[in-house]
Design a protein around this motif. Structure first.
Motif: not given
Length: 769
Positions: A687-700
């Motif tokens: 789940s860490v990887y999915f959270v990281a992907m979502v955060l990357n999109v939001v922070l982008r």
């Protein structure tokens, strides 16, 4: 510490798949133990059965007149010759009819599979290092000849023996090293490094020992000194070290001929020095691989004997000792010869100096680092609390001079906040890289023992934080002196003094405050500035990526120059916003980091012929257009500019997000063992990887706040909002750093790439000799 953890901690991480899977075999043994316990509960006490078994074994041995050799009756180990000539080891378990025999059979099959995997990898690597040793020997032949030619250009085609006779050996240490192109094929790969030294020693001993004289003559019959004519067929392969040499190489479009100059010799010696150090490191790790695997097989077999109460380890470990893994001594001999070669050729015979270079001492944890880090962290927290209390007690945010402070002083101090936050993220990266055994020091190419740990980075970050917070508290005056109508010049110069101190520390030539790391950073920054004229390495483009997340910090540096150069800092006023020059540089500064990455992509496309670099370059070119459009809208406004900035920013964001997740992180692989991730993961929690992907999109999306109309809020100053957005981008970059290096590490693991590729200095007839 249990052996399994110690074994995992000491293995070469890039070779982890080539080690015995100790945990897997241990799990099988747990199944064997579990079954035997269940069987013991159903048929009586396991202890009683064991004692009866031992008593019966002793009785049978007494009647037979010899002790029972149970190991011969448990397993039979044999080596089967395969069609390719390789040996395949297999174990025949003889007690399959016993209770739990099926589990033990599975154990031995898995054990054989692991042993064959280990020995095949070891054989392959030994063959590689033997070939590399032969290459190094030939390289030394050319280097020695080059040393002689540089020291005495008049010598011409005379051979080394004649030079020694003429007394030239006293001029340079290279004159006492033998050539190797004529050595006996039966000699070892590194045997060439000793020639005239051996002859001198032999001559001194031969006067007393006739036997040594015979051995010396026999050796010299198989060895002929090489002619310096080898230099006529050699070209030097030295990578350009500066922009001028790069331009020359591009124009000439060929390798330069061998230069009989001290500069050419220096470059060749430097490359050979690096090649020997890296080669010796490979030998050390290969020897460690051999030893650790032998130890692991010994441990697992002893554990098997303990669980099953058999005595099978002796015969199996005898097989391990007699196999290539246990009996081969090529690596040890090569290490001895490399040590002798390096000490004589690159350390002027100083054994201690040579060994310190070949075997750098591991970095030691120092308690004073931990203490200092804790001290500065506490001071930073105390100063931060004090700052908040002062602001609240004096109601600074609602004071008359607050807007003027935010427009002029806040950008000066926010620069240090960005730097501290980035250092904190990097320290967190290092902590988690070490925790999950990601070899960041090798990936970045840090010299062993000089890499900074997370404690050192935290110490530097908290030290800078203490200085910055102290300066902020000392510069919180909101009202001018009514008599002079200005602020105190000394306090207004505090930000400039702090920046000057920081730059002095970074460029300080003295060996203080981690000089090797500072110079490494400066060198990478210099390579970024002259991006197309230097070979692009991972540290170079990694630093350029960090700079793309520090655009606001670069703009603050520009503001420093404008504010203290053309503004009136004593009254906290500036004319930067109305200056055409400032606005022009406001554009340029924002695009510089992306321009660096764009040029690096072009250089890699030109050198590596990798089409992905073309797409990566296109990504950065789109970002440059988006940044220019967004900056133009920020300064000029207008609906047309807003639409253009929104379109270009959206396209750049989509492409950059896709590249981050799919290419840099290697995720979103639909057919992988871990759906929508990748086959190999270092973090067990998916789940860490999915959270990281979502955060990357939001922070982008945060960087689009300008075109989305969130430039100002009723409760937050525009400068503060800009700083918050910049901090979010730095946090996103910290997350990107971890997963990007994780993917790079796993690529190294998949290719067993545990060593730097050091280019050898000499080519012979368009082929490296």
């Amino acid at each position: 510490m249990k052996f399994g953890k110690e074994f995992a901690a000491q293995m070469v991480q890039e070779w982890q798949e080539a080690y015995m899977n100790y945990n897997h075999l241990k799990t099988i043994l747990k199944d064997v133990l579990r079954f035997r316990r269940l069987a013991a509960n159903s048929h009586g006490s396991l202890k009683r059965r064991a004692s009866l078994y031992r008593a019966f074994s002793g009785l049978v041995g007494r009647y037979r007149g010899s002790p029972r050799k149970s190991e011969d009756e448990v397993i039979l180990v044999s080596a089967v010759q395969e069609s390719g000539g390789d040996e395949h080891y297999q174990t025949l378990f003889l007690n399959t009819s016993d209770e739990g025999g099926d589990y033990e059979l599975v154990f031995f099959r898995s054990l054989d599979s692991e042993f064959n995997k280990v020995i095949n990898f070891y054989k392959k690597k030994v063959e590689e290092v033997m070939g590399e040793a032969d290459d190094l020997s030939k390289q030394m032949d050319a280097l020695i000849a080059l040393r002689i030619r540089v020291d005495d250009p008049v010598v011409g085609g005379s051979n080394i023996a004649n030079l020694a006779i003429h007394g030239f050996s006293s001029v340079s240490e290279s004159a006492v090293h033998p050539p190797i192109n004529s050595r006996n094929p039966g000699c070892s790969s590194m045997e060439v490094i000793q020639v005239v030294e051996m002859r001198a020693e032999a001559n001194s001993e031969d006067s007393n020992k006739g036997t040594n004289n015979e051995n010396y003559k026999k050796y010299m019959e198989t060895f002929r000194p090489a002619s310096l004519e080898v230099l006529d067929f050699v070209k030097i392969n030295v990578e350009p070290e500066n922009p001028v040499s790069t331009v020359k190489k591009v124009i000439l479009n060929s390798n330069t001929g061998l230069s009989y100059s001290k500069e050419g010799l220096r470059k060749a010696e430097e490359l050979m020095n690096q090649a020997f150090v890296e080669f010796y490191r490979k030998l050390r790790l290969l020897k460690s691989h051999c030893f650790l695997n032998q130890l692991a097989f010994s441990k697992i077999m002893k554990k098997y004997d303990k669980i099953t109460m058999r005595n099978a380890s002796k015969s199996y470990l005898n097989m391990v000792d007699n196999s290539y893994l246990g009996s081969s001594d090529e690596v040890t001999k090569l290490m001895e010869r490399v040590e002798a070669a390096f000490v004589k050729h690159f350390s002027n015979g100083n054994h201690r100096k040579g060994m310190n270079t070949l075997r750098p001492k591991p970095k030691k944890e120092r308690h004073r680092i931990t203490f200092s880090m804790g001290l500065f962290t506490g001071c930073s927290a105390a100063l931060l609390i004090a700052l908040v209390v002062i602001i609240h007690a004096r109601d600074i945010l609602n004071s008359e001079g607050a807007p003027q402070y935010m427009d002029n002083i806040f950008p000066l101090y926010s620069l240090f906040g960005f730097v501290v936050l980035h250092m904190l993220m990097y320290a967190a990266n290092i902590y988690f890289w070490k925790r999950y055994r990601i070899n960041y020091a090798f990936i970045f190419g840090f010299k062993q023992g000089t890499e900074l740990g997370y404690k050192e980075v935290l110490l530097l970050a908290q030290g800078l934080s203490v200085l910055a917070l102290g300066c902020v508290i000392s510069n919180l005056d909101m009202e001018m002196d009514p008599r002079t109508k200005s602020f105190e010049a000394i306090t207004e110069l505090i930000p400039l003094a702090l920046l000057t101190l920081l730059l002095v520390i970074v460029f300080c030539p003295f060996n203080i405050i981690y000089r090797s790391s500072r110079f490494f950073l400066i060198r990478c920054a210099f390579h970024c500035v002259f991006a197309p004229l230097y070979k692009v390495t991972l540290p170079d483009f990694f630093l350029a990526d960090q700079l793309t997340s520090q655009v606001q910090a670069l703009r603050d540096l520009e503001f420093y120059i404008c504010y203290y150069g053309w503004g009136d800092f004593t009254t906290r006023t500036n004319t930067c916003s109305g200056s055409r020059v400032f606005e022009s540089f406001y554009f340029v500064v924002a695009m510089i980091p992306y321009w660096f990455r764009f040029l690096q992509c072009l250089r890699r496309l030109f050198e590596e012929k990798d089409s992905r670099q073309a797409y990566n370059g296109l990504k950065y070119f789109l970002i440059i257009i988006a940044v220019a459009a967004r900056t133009a809208y920020e300064l000029r406004m207008g609906m047309a500019l807003k639409i253009f900035a929104a379109v270009t920013s959206g396209a750049a964001t989509i492409m950059a997000t896709y590249w981050d997740i799919v290419v840099d992180w290697g995720l979103l692989q639909r057919d992988s063992r871990n759906p929508w991730l990748r086959d190999k993961l270092v973090i067990p929690t998916k789940s860490v990887y999915f959270v990281a992907m979502v955060l990357n999109v939001v922070l982008r999306l945060a960087w689009m706040q300008t075109v989305l109309g969130f430039r100002q809020t009723p409760f937050l100053h525009s400068k503060a909002l800009t700083a918050i957005v910049a901090c979010l981008e730095i946090i996103r970059r910290g997350i990107w750093n971890f997963f990007s290096l994780e993917n790079e590490h796993l690529n190294n693991v998949g290719k067993y790439r545990a060593f730097k590729s050091v280019p050898l200095p000499f080519y012979y007839e368009n082929k490296r000799i």
